[in-house]
Design a protein around this motif. Structure first.
Motif, mmCIF file in Angstrom:
data_model
loop_
_atom_site.group_PDB
_atom_site.id
_atom_site.type_symbol
_atom_site.label_atom_id
_atom_site.label_comp_id
_atom_site.label_asym_id
_atom_site.label_seq_id
_atom_site.Cartn_x
_atom_site.Cartn_y
_atom_site.Cartn_z
ATOM 1 N N LYS A 18 0.816 -1.427 0.118
ATOM 2 C CA LYS A 18 -0.028 0.042 -0.037
ATOM 3 C C LYS A 18 0.894 1.404 0.119
ATOM 4 N N ASP A 21 2.632 1.624 -3.454
ATOM 5 C CA ASP A 21 1.583 2.077 -4.410
ATOM 6 C C ASP A 21 1.235 3.622 -4.185
ATOM 7 N N HIS A 41 1.865 -8.834 -2.347
ATOM 8 C CA HIS A 41 1.438 -7.452 -1.840
ATOM 9 C C HIS A 41 -0.096 -7.288 -2.496
ATOM 10 N N VAL A 43 -3.195 -4.360 -3.095
ATOM 11 C CA VAL A 43 -3.116 -2.984 -3.200
ATOM 12 C C VAL A 43 -4.813 -2.869 -3.485
ATOM 13 N N THR A 45 -7.742 -0.384 -4.714
ATOM 14 C CA THR A 45 -7.987 0.718 -5.365
ATOM 15 C C THR A 45 -9.367 0.778 -5.710
ATOM 16 N N SER A 57 3.833 -3.108 -7.997
ATOM 17 C CA SER A 57 2.474 -2.514 -7.899
ATOM 18 C C SER A 57 2.335 -1.219 -8.597
ATOM 19 N N GLY A 58 3.684 -0.784 -8.930
ATOM 20 C CA GLY A 58 3.473 0.581 -9.714
ATOM 21 C C GLY A 58 2.769 0.358 -10.926
ATOM 22 N N LEU A 60 0.084 -0.226 -11.650
ATOM 23 C CA LEU A 60 -1.347 0.376 -11.524
ATOM 24 C C LEU A 60 -1.378 1.585 -12.239
ATOM 25 N N TYR A 61 -0.462 2.271 -12.227
ATOM 26 C CA TYR A 61 -0.279 3.795 -12.787
ATOM 27 C C TYR A 61 0.161 3.714 -14.161
ATOM 28 N N CYS A 66 8.033 -0.140 -14.629
ATOM 29 C CA CYS A 66 8.275 -0.923 -13.568
ATOM 30 C C CYS A 66 9.376 -2.087 -13.890
ATOM 31 N N GLU A 221 11.707 -1.137 -4.458
ATOM 32 C CA GLU A 221 10.479 -1.831 -3.606
ATOM 33 C C GLU A 221 10.840 -3.017 -2.789
ATOM 34 N N ARG A 418 -6.021 3.399 -0.481
ATOM 35 C CA ARG A 418 -4.920 4.400 -0.581
ATOM 36 C C ARG A 418 -5.166 5.721 -0.009
#
Ligand code: IMP
Length: 439
Positions: A18, A21, A41, A43, A45, A57-58, A60-61, A66, A221, A418
């Motif tokens: 989290k 993230d 992990h 996350v 959202t 988990s990056g 996700l953006y 990554c 990470e 988040r």
């Protein structure tokens, strides 16, 4: 903007997913540097709940790169399944993901050896995740590992596999009395992975150097936690990689001079999965209550986590060996409603009081924790976003953590979403929104 390492300060599962993230929104590159699919992990959202094992988990953006560094042990089948799962959840993965060609592959025989070795240990078993992590790192250090880059050279891949299987099959058949593996079967399976993986393989030190030249913020990470580190953890009840901050340099090819800060993530209490010493473990109703309220079940194996009070000795050791510059305290809300809270600030062993974490396993197993007691808080902190609104008892508890660890708290997590986060100071650099006052 900084290059920041995020590590777990306890035995993993601190809620790094989290925190990473959240911070990923301000980083440009997010890099995993050790471990493998033993990590899990979660996350949450608005788009849904995502469980990550290998992929940072990056992902996700949009617009983030990554990276899986050389220190990560890659299970290619599991990795591709994870990508398929993410794509089914609507995430696009393509040029935004790079795997180091120096990363080592987890082979089917690593998992078989992991399981067989655990079984052979009986009561002394480590309680591994069974993902083949230890045996894969053993091969790396024995210089017989097969690397991601070998997937691009089928002949070299086959030769290494043939050589390795001679010893592996002998070990499995004669010592562990179980089945061996066939070269052709593994070769065909891994060459099919190679077709899908080759577009992701790249030169990680080079691309990170390019990112640093552009002053793109990089988030490193960590997986697992300080006390599962192969050197600084509760050996031998540890994982087989360097989960401390130093691992970020070794596991990616970035020099220590390029790192600006190290954030340690810690729960407001303590948990551990698998075997090994845990001085503040609670085997009573309080421990059960923490487990139930904190939903303390592993994202990777589903195993129940052991729960206990916050241990300042664990954290002081983590501050020391990682050079932590600040802390993120997670799951504060799980402590809501407890009449009394305790923080361990010493271990008593053979009549002597110890204020710092011993490395001796017997001491860690047999010591008695020495506690400071704190009144709990009745009101809910769940979902709070402002420090000001926290109950005074929670503020005192957090301040005492800062005093006992000698490390400032930058972030406090009060829920799984988040937005359920109090950001006192952004460890990645200037904060977009104005910082909330602590008064
Ligand atoms: P391995 O990493 O599967 O070899 O397991 C070694 C030890 O590390 C076991 O006690 C596992 O339960 C623990 N472990 C490995 N990965 C994690 C994690 O992501 N969170 C918590 N514990 C872990």
């Amino acid at each position: 903007m900084a290059n920041l390492i995020v590590v777990g300060s306890q035995w993993g599962d601190e809620g790094k997913g989290k925190i990473v993230d959240l911070l990923a929104s301000e980083a440009r590159v997010i890099v995993r540097f050790q471990g493998g699919s033993n990590a899990g992990h979660t996350v949450i959202t608005k788009r849904g709940t995502f469980i990550f094992h290998l992929v940072p988990s990056g992902i996700l953006y949009r617009g983030k790169l990554c990276v899986l560094g050389n220190g990560v042990a890659i299970d290619p089948g599991g990795f591709l399944d994870e990508l398929d799962g993410l794509s089914a959840q609507g995430l696009k993965v393509g040029r935004n993901l790079v795997i180091s060609h120096r990363a080592h592959l987890i082979m089917p025989y690593h998992k078989a050896i992991d399981r067989a070795a655990e079984e052979a240990k009986g009561a002394r078993r480590i309680g591994t995740t069974g993902r083949g992590i230890g045996p894969a790192y053993v091969d790396k250090m024995a210089r017989i590992g097969i690397r991601v880059g070998d997937l691009l050279n089928p002949q070299a891949f086959k030769r290494k596999l043939q050589e390795n299987l001679v010893e592996v099959n002998s070990l499995l058949r004669h010592i562990h009395k179980t089945n061996g593996f066939q070269v052709d079967k593994i070769y065909t399976e891994y060459m099919s992975y190679a077709k899908r993986l080759k577009g992701y393989i790249g030169d990680v030190p080079l691309l990170l150097e390019k990112a640093m030249k552009k002053a793109d913020p990089i988030l490193f990470e960590g997986a697992q936690g300080t006390h599962l580190d192969i050197d600084f953890g509760t050996y031998p009840y540890v994982t087989s990689s360097s989960s401390c901050a130093g691992g970020a340099c070794i596991g990616t090819g970035v020099g220590p001079t390029k790192i600006d800060a190290v954030l340690g993530v810690t729960k407001a209490y303590t948990t551990r999965v698998g075997g090994g010493p845990f001085p503040t473990e609670l085997t009573d109703d309080i421990g059960e209550n923490l487990k139930a309220k904190g939903q303390e079940f592993g994202a990777t194996t589903g195993r129940a986590r052991r729960c206990g009070w916050f241990d300042a000795l664990l954290l002081r050791h983590a501050v020391r060996v990682n050079g932590l510059t600040s802390l993120a305290v997670t799951k504060l809300d799980v402590l809501d409603g407890f009449k009394e809270l305790k923080i361990c600030n010493g271990y008593r062993y053979n009549g002597k009081l110890y204020r710092e974490m011993p490395s001796d396993l017997e001491m860690l197993t047999k010591c008695t924790p020495v506690y400071e007691r704190f009144p709990g808080w009745k009101s809910e902190t769940s979902g709070m976003v402002s420090y000001k609104s926290l109950p005074i008892e929670a503020k005192r508890y957090l301040s005492r953590i800062e005093e006992l660890t000698g490390c400032p708290i930058d972030m406090i997590s009060t829920g799984s979403r988040r937005e359920h986060t109090i950001v006192l100071k952004n460890p990645l650099g200037p904060i977009k929104k104005p910082s909330r006052s602590r008064k």
